[in-house]
Write an enzyme that holds these catalytic residues in place. Structure first.
Site, PDB file in Angstrom:
ATOM      1  CE  LYS A 133      -4.177  -2.133   1.694  1.00 46.48           C
ATOM      2  NZ  LYS A 133      -4.786  -2.718   2.885  1.00 46.48           N
ATOM      3  CE  LYS A 177      -6.358 -11.620  -4.658  1.00 50.71           C
ATOM      4  NZ  LYS A 177      -5.861 -10.766  -3.610  1.00 50.71           N
ATOM      5  CE  LYS A 201     -13.561  -4.462  -3.641  1.00 47.18           C
ATOM      6  NZ  LYS A 201     -13.473  -5.779  -3.010  1.00 47.18           N
TER       7      LYS A 201
END
Ligand code: TRP
Length: 331
Positions: free
Chosen positions: A111, A194, A197
């Site tokens: 992140k 994978k 979204k």
């Protein structure tokens, strides 16, 4: 009876990856364990700080949960922030969590790499909050996908550290859990490994997609010009189509296209048509239920309220006992 806890962050609609990675296991487990399945809205705030979208997605995830087969009479379904006891346990666990270990977590590093402008403390302590979610019900098992393994390991570390610090065998050490040994991997339709979204909307098939949308997405899935030699190894995008077929189609169907591939006779258009049919057979009944539930706010509110009340029973008990163990007192 064993206690099972798991949650999904309400950052969007649930897709096939969520279904096969998590939800399917939730649904199986609700018949044999004391299950708590929640919607991790506090966690969403680490990356999605605005409440308006969050509220929409809390509703969507609850709807997707119910439409997929979670039964509020069997499982305790609740919204994380309806259980503020979680926040207190999180605070107490923060005193047991080390800066260094939190900085080494791969989801944190990822992140930071992706969003260097939003490295907030909540992101750093994300695994501590997750540990609080799990340990507040003193869980035995946590059904999650492979990507959560490190977070689970930290949950066990915090539990053990608490037990050790206060010299009491209070928390159990919960384990990640998956039914069967074969973890079905759900890749994206865009050639990515994978279904996710956050990467690409068009690569995801949502449980709430109508049949025509599912068909269009599948037909647009990335393929290539086909194998040139018999029994050739499959490139990623092609492997993905096969993986998806494995998840939703009959074994004979999969085998047929495997043979076609190995003989270099495969027609990806035909394969995708078949995949679309089988995928729709799978998603359409869920989609129908989603439509029904979406317009039934009273029922959804009732489910969330009843779930929160049930969840609070064990949460209040845990926090009270933890306060006692630590030696905190209210005068
Ligand atoms: N981190 C999990 C995910 O991204 C979501 C989550 C939050 C969770 N708290 C949890 C999962 C507790 C299992 C148990 O998928």
């Amino acid at each position: 009876m064993e206690t099972v806890v798991s949650g999904i962050r309400p950052t969007g609609f649930l897709h096939l990856g969520n279904y096969f990675g998590a939800l399917r296991n939730f649904i199986k487990m609700q018949n044999e364990a004391n299950c708590f399945f929640f919607i991790a809205d506090y966690h969403s705030l680490t990356t999605h700080p605005k409440a308006s979208e969050l509220n929409m997605h809390i509703k969507n995830v609850l709807v997707d949960y119910l439409a997929s087969g979670l039964d509020p009479e069997k499982s305790t379904l609740y919204v994380q922030s309806d259980l503020p006891e979680t926040a207190e346990l999180y605070l107490l666990f923060n005193m047991l969590a080390y800066m260094g270990e939190l900085q080494r977590v791969s989801s944190f590093k990822e992140k930071v790499r992706r969003h260097p402008d939003n490295v907030n403390a909540g992101l750093l302590t994300y695994p501590v909050l997750q540990a609080a979610d799990i340990l507040i019900h003193n869980a035995d098992k946590v059904p999650v996908g492979k990507d959560q393994e490190q977070h689970l390991e930290m949950t066990r570390d915090f539990a053990q550290r608490f037990n050790h610090t206060y010299e009491i065998e209070y928390f159990k050490l919960p384990v990640a859990y998956n039914f069967g040994n074969e973890l079905v991997k759900i890749p994206g339709l865009d050639g990515s490994t994978k279904m996710s979204k956050s990467d690409n909307e068009a690569s995801c098939v949502y449980l709430s997609d109508d049949p025509e949308t599912v068909r269009k997405k599948v037909m647009k899935a990335v393929t290539d010009s086909g194998p040139t030699e018999p029994n050739q190894e499959k490139p990623q995008a092609i492997e993905n189509i096969f993986q998806l077929m494995k998840a939703v189609s009959a074994p004979e169907t999969l085998q047929f296209f495997e043979e076609q591939y190995n003989l270099c006779q495969i027609r990806y258009g035909d394969m995708k048509k078949q995949l679309a049919v089988d995928m729709i057979a799978f998603t359409a009944p869920i989609y129908e239920k989603i439509l029904e539930l979406r317009s039934n706010d009273d029922y959804l509110r009732k489910v969330a309220k009843q779930g929160a009340e049930k969840a609070r029973e064990s949460a209040v008990k845990t926090v009270r006992e933890v306060r006692e163990i630590i030696g905190l007192r209210s005068l």
